[in-house]
Design a protein around this motif. Structure first.
Motif, PDB file in Angstrom:
ATOM      1  N   PHE A 184     -29.402  -8.422   5.093  1.00 46.10           N
ATOM      2  CA  PHE A 184     -28.388  -7.591   4.443  1.00 46.10           C
ATOM      3  C   PHE A 184     -28.862  -7.098   3.072  1.00 46.10           C
ATOM      4  N   PHE A 185     -29.631  -7.915   2.388  1.00 49.86           N
ATOM      5  CA  PHE A 185     -30.161  -7.517   1.078  1.00 49.86           C
ATOM      6  C   PHE A 185     -31.152  -6.366   1.237  1.00 49.86           C
ATOM      7  N   SER A 186     -32.013  -6.438   2.241  1.00 53.27           N
ATOM      8  CA  SER A 186     -33.035  -5.396   2.438  1.00 53.27           C
ATOM      9  C   SER A 186     -32.409  -4.075   2.862  1.00 53.27           C
ATOM     10  N   LEU A 187     -31.246  -4.138   3.530  1.00 55.58           N
ATOM     11  CA  LEU A 187     -30.576  -2.917   3.963  1.00 55.58           C
ATOM     12  C   LEU A 187     -29.718  -2.305   2.866  1.00 55.58           C
ATOM     13  N   GLY A 188     -29.614  -2.983   1.730  1.00 57.36           N
ATOM     14  CA  GLY A 188     -28.882  -2.423   0.602  1.00 57.36           C
ATOM     15  C   GLY A 188     -27.384  -2.614   0.658  1.00 57.36           C
ATOM     16  N   TYR A 189     -26.901  -3.593   1.433  1.00 56.58           N
ATOM     17  CA  TYR A 189     -25.468  -3.835   1.480  1.00 56.58           C
ATOM     18  C   TYR A 189     -24.971  -4.336   0.123  1.00 56.58           C
ATOM     19  N   LYS A 190     -23.778  -3.918  -0.235  1.00 56.09           N
ATOM     20  CA  LYS A 190     -23.166  -4.440  -1.449  1.00 56.09           C
ATOM     21  C   LYS A 190     -22.917  -5.940  -1.281  1.00 56.09           C
ATOM     22  N   GLN A 191     -22.897  -6.644  -2.392  1.00 59.45           N
ATOM     23  CA  GLN A 191     -22.785  -8.105  -2.339  1.00 59.45           C
ATOM     24  C   GLN A 191     -21.503  -8.536  -1.625  1.00 59.45           C
ATOM     25  N   ALA A 192     -20.404  -7.859  -1.906  1.00 60.12           N
ATOM     26  CA  ALA A 192     -19.141  -8.239  -1.277  1.00 60.12           C
ATOM     27  C   ALA A 192     -19.196  -8.023   0.236  1.00 60.12           C
ATOM     28  N   SER A 193     -19.805  -6.920   0.674  1.00 58.45           N
ATOM     29  CA  SER A 193     -19.903  -6.641   2.113  1.00 58.45           C
ATOM     30  C   SER A 193     -20.813  -7.654   2.798  1.00 58.45           C
ATOM     31  N   ALA A 194     -21.930  -7.976   2.180  1.00 65.68           N
ATOM     32  CA  ALA A 194     -22.857  -8.952   2.763  1.00 65.68           C
ATOM     33  C   ALA A 194     -22.196 -10.313   2.906  1.00 65.68           C
ATOM     34  N   LYS A 195     -21.395 -10.711   1.918  1.00 61.49           N
ATOM     35  CA  LYS A 195     -20.717 -12.010   1.981  1.00 61.49           C
ATOM     36  C   LYS A 195     -19.727 -12.057   3.141  1.00 61.49           C
ATOM     37  N   ILE A 196     -19.058 -10.939   3.394  1.00 59.74           N
ATOM     38  CA  ILE A 196     -18.122 -10.893   4.522  1.00 59.74           C
ATOM     39  C   ILE A 196     -18.871 -11.064   5.839  1.00 59.74           C
ATOM     40  N   TYR A 197     -19.985 -10.339   5.996  1.00 54.01           N
ATOM     41  CA  TYR A 197     -20.770 -10.458   7.222  1.00 54.01           C
ATOM     42  C   TYR A 197     -21.315 -11.868   7.402  1.00 54.01           C
ATOM     43  N   ALA A 252     -32.190   9.028  -8.620  1.00 53.37           N
ATOM     44  CA  ALA A 252     -31.078   8.785  -7.707  1.00 53.37           C
ATOM     45  C   ALA A 252     -31.464   8.118  -6.393  1.00 53.37           C
ATOM     46  N   ARG A 253     -32.674   8.289  -5.931  1.00 52.96           N
ATOM     47  CA  ARG A 253     -33.045   7.764  -4.618  1.00 52.96           C
ATOM     48  C   ARG A 253     -32.967   6.241  -4.609  1.00 52.96           C
ATOM     49  N   PRO A 254     -32.315   5.637  -3.602  1.00 52.28           N
ATOM     50  CA  PRO A 254     -32.220   4.172  -3.530  1.00 52.28           C
ATOM     51  C   PRO A 254     -33.591   3.512  -3.519  1.00 52.28           C
ATOM     52  N   LEU A 296     -32.211   9.601   1.890  1.00 59.37           N
ATOM     53  CA  LEU A 296     -31.613   8.372   2.406  1.00 59.37           C
ATOM     54  C   LEU A 296     -30.106   8.417   2.237  1.00 59.37           C
ATOM     55  N   SER A 297     -29.442   7.645   3.083  1.00 56.82           N
ATOM     56  CA  SER A 297     -27.997   7.501   2.973  1.00 56.82           C
ATOM     57  C   SER A 297     -27.666   6.519   1.861  1.00 56.82           C
ATOM     58  N   PHE A 298     -26.581   6.782   1.137  1.00 54.19           N
ATOM     59  CA  PHE A 298     -26.144   5.864   0.092  1.00 54.19           C
ATOM     60  C   PHE A 298     -25.166   4.822   0.629  1.00 54.19           C
ATOM     61  N   ALA A 299     -24.634   5.035   1.827  1.00 50.15           N
ATOM     62  CA  ALA A 299     -23.749   4.047   2.437  1.00 50.15           C
ATOM     63  C   ALA A 299     -24.597   3.004   3.149  1.00 50.15           C
ATOM     64  N   PRO A 300     -24.309   1.725   2.948  1.00 50.82           N
ATOM     65  CA  PRO A 300     -25.115   0.690   3.589  1.00 50.82           C
ATOM     66  C   PRO A 300     -24.938   0.738   5.106  1.00 50.82           C
ATOM     67  N   PRO A 301     -26.010   0.453   5.847  1.00 52.16           N
ATOM     68  CA  PRO A 301     -27.343   0.131   5.341  1.00 52.16           C
ATOM     69  C   PRO A 301     -28.070   1.363   4.813  1.00 52.16           C
ATOM     70  N   LEU A 302     -28.772   1.207   3.707  1.00 54.08           N
ATOM     71  CA  LEU A 302     -29.505   2.310   3.101  1.00 54.08           C
ATOM     72  C   LEU A 302     -30.702   2.648   3.982  1.00 54.08           C
ATOM     73  N   ARG A 303     -30.676   3.815   4.570  1.00 53.77           N
ATOM     74  CA  ARG A 303     -31.733   4.189   5.508  1.00 53.77           C
ATOM     75  C   ARG A 303     -31.765   5.702   5.662  1.00 53.77           C
ATOM     76  N   PRO A 304     -32.785   6.244   6.340  1.00 58.82           N
ATOM     77  CA  PRO A 304     -32.843   7.691   6.555  1.00 58.82           C
ATOM     78  C   PRO A 304     -31.689   8.148   7.446  1.00 58.82           C
ATOM     79  N   PHE A 305     -31.372   9.424   7.374  1.00 57.71           N
ATOM     80  CA  PHE A 305     -30.343   9.980   8.243  1.00 57.71           C
ATOM     81  C   PHE A 305     -30.849   9.957   9.688  1.00 57.71           C
ATOM     82  N   LYS A 306     -30.107   9.305  10.571  1.00 53.18           N
ATOM     83  CA  LYS A 306     -30.559   9.129  11.941  1.00 53.18           C
ATOM     84  C   LYS A 306     -30.201  10.302  12.838  1.00 53.18           C
ATOM     85  N   CYS A 307     -29.207  11.096  12.443  1.00 58.10           N
ATOM     86  CA  CYS A 307     -28.785  12.220  13.278  1.00 58.10           C
ATOM     87  C   CYS A 307     -28.414  13.398  12.379  1.00 58.10           C
TER      88      CYS A 307
END
Length: 412
Positions: free
Chosen positions: A31-44, A309-311, A320-331
């Motif tokens: 979750f850390f490598s994908l750039g999830y916010k701390q609160a979201s990662a804790k929930i998962y 600005a780039r993550p 890259l997308s700013f919404a986690p997971p931080l990654r390239p646009f897939k579509c």
């Protein structure tokens, strides 16, 4: 890595217990490598730990079977927590697949799944179609089969007749609203019937009975925006947030180079040559690489995005997308949403077509109006045939008037 999210020893001890307790640090790193916010990662992580403790009472440390997952999901009364649990377990399976024995149904048990898989392989290996084109043709084949199975239940494809093909075509055409969609529908059916003959599923090539629907691509003007509107939308984007900086770079790159949506998503950091002011565009729609010029304003916007600005994630892709997971646009959808959002915020009235291709049409139209050579416009857009670019010549009405011949018998 787990102690990055949780600090109490009792909580850490509880999280590391259970059937997946030994993998919890790997999940946290995921979750850390994908750039999830701390609160979201804790929930998962909490959801995975809850399942881990449940699985320990069923299977112990051995690989977890599908029936254990089904039993756990059945404990939820409402849909919302069940959906969250399914999402968390999906992450756990991707990180530690060796800890699960799960069977995933393919194609939702479609009765013609083997035939459609063979058809997809034919489109790829024999016809050499690109994934996006393959997807549309495959959908056309599936729809034809669905119609055939529904109207001729129990009949084998070998007994397919020309009358039945025409009935299927008539049905598809009744659902199509435009000349282009009708032409595409008949083309997809024709391709599927050729495949049936090629693969030995029918003794005749019934593609010849499919009528050709008229579709004059030069009959209409391409959807486009006035260049002042494009400029207005770009100027309306601020530079206060990382999202603003990225979106401005996206619109400038699309508007000044005319690259397609997929080409923009495929650009990597190493594809930008800052010294020569060029961008390398990989494997375009015409299956050829090309180079497009990088204007000074666009280059400055890209540099600002990369530096400010780039993550900070390990990805070779530019945008890259700013919404986690931080990654390239897939579509294509995220890029189209960015374009629509920014055009609307800039006060531009949008029609039915609004996406990256709208900016491509607008640039081509602007270049033609500036009297740029048509072959130069074709090279920039990556057209393999000059006839494709000729579509934009129609918008230059004033230039066409200049070359009009005098009317026969005109005294003047």
């Amino acid at each position: 890595m787990l102690d990055f999210y949780f600090s109490y020893r009792g909580v850490l001890k509880r999280l590391r217990s259970g059937a997946l307790g030994g993998e919890m640090d790997r999940f946290a790193e995921h979750f850390f490598s994908l750039g999830y916010k701390q609160a979201s990662a804790k929930i998962y992580l909490s959801r995975i730990a809850r399942f881990s403790q449940f699985a320990a009472t069923r299977s112990g440390p051995m690989p977890i079977h599908q029936d254990v997952i089904d039993s756990y999901l059945s404990t939820f009364i409402t849909d919302t927590p069940r959906i969250g649990a399914v999402s968390a377990l999906g992450h756990a399976w991707r990180v530690a697949p060796e800890r699960f024995i799960i069977s995933f149904p393919s194609e939702e048990a479609h009765p013609d799944a083997p035939l459609l898989a063979y058809f997809s392989d034919y489109l790829h290996r024999v016809r050499g179609l690109e994934p996006k084109t393959r997807e549309g043709v495959l959908l056309g084949g599936r729809r034809f089969l669905d119609w055939f199975r529904h109207h001729h239940l129990g009949q084998d494809l070998e007994a397919l007749t020309a009358e039945q093909v025409l009935a299927a075509v008539e049905h598809r055409l009744s659902l199509s609203a435009t000349s282009s969609s009708r032409a595409a529908a008949t083309s997809h059916i024709r391709t599927f019937l050729r495949f049936l003959y090629w693969a030995g599923h029918h003794r005749q090539d019934l593609a010849c009975v499919v009528p050709r629907t008229p579709s004059w691509r030069m009959a209409h003007l391409p959807p486009r925006l006035a260049w002042d509107d494009v400029r207005q939308a770009i100027d309306a984007i601020g530079a206060t947030t990382p999202v603003d900086i990225r979106d401005r770079a996206v619109l400038l790159l699309l508007a000044t180079t005319g690259i397609r949506n997929g080409e923009l998503r495929a650009i990597r950091l190493k594809d930008i040559d800052w010294r020569t002011g060029e961008v390398f565009v990989r494997r375009t729609k015409g299956k050829r690489d090309r180079v497009v010029p990088l204007l000074e304003e666009t280059g400055a916007a890209l540099a600002d995005y990369i530096l400010r600005a780039r993550p900070k994630v390990d990805s070779p892709y530019l945008f890259l997308s700013f919404a986690p997971p931080l990654r390239p646009f897939k579509c294509a959808s995220p890029v189209s949403r960015i374009v629509r959002k920014r055009l609307r915020h800039g006060g531009v009235e949008l029609g039915r077509v609004a996406g990256a291709h709208l900016l491509r049409h607008s640039l081509a139209t602007q270049l033609v109006r500036q009297r740029r050579p048509i072959n130069e416009v074709a090279d920039l857009l990556g057209h393999r045939s000059i006839n494709t670019t000729a579509l934009y010549v129609k918008v230059a009405a004033s230039q066409l008037a200049e070359v009009a011949l005098p009317f026969p018998g005109d005294a003047a």
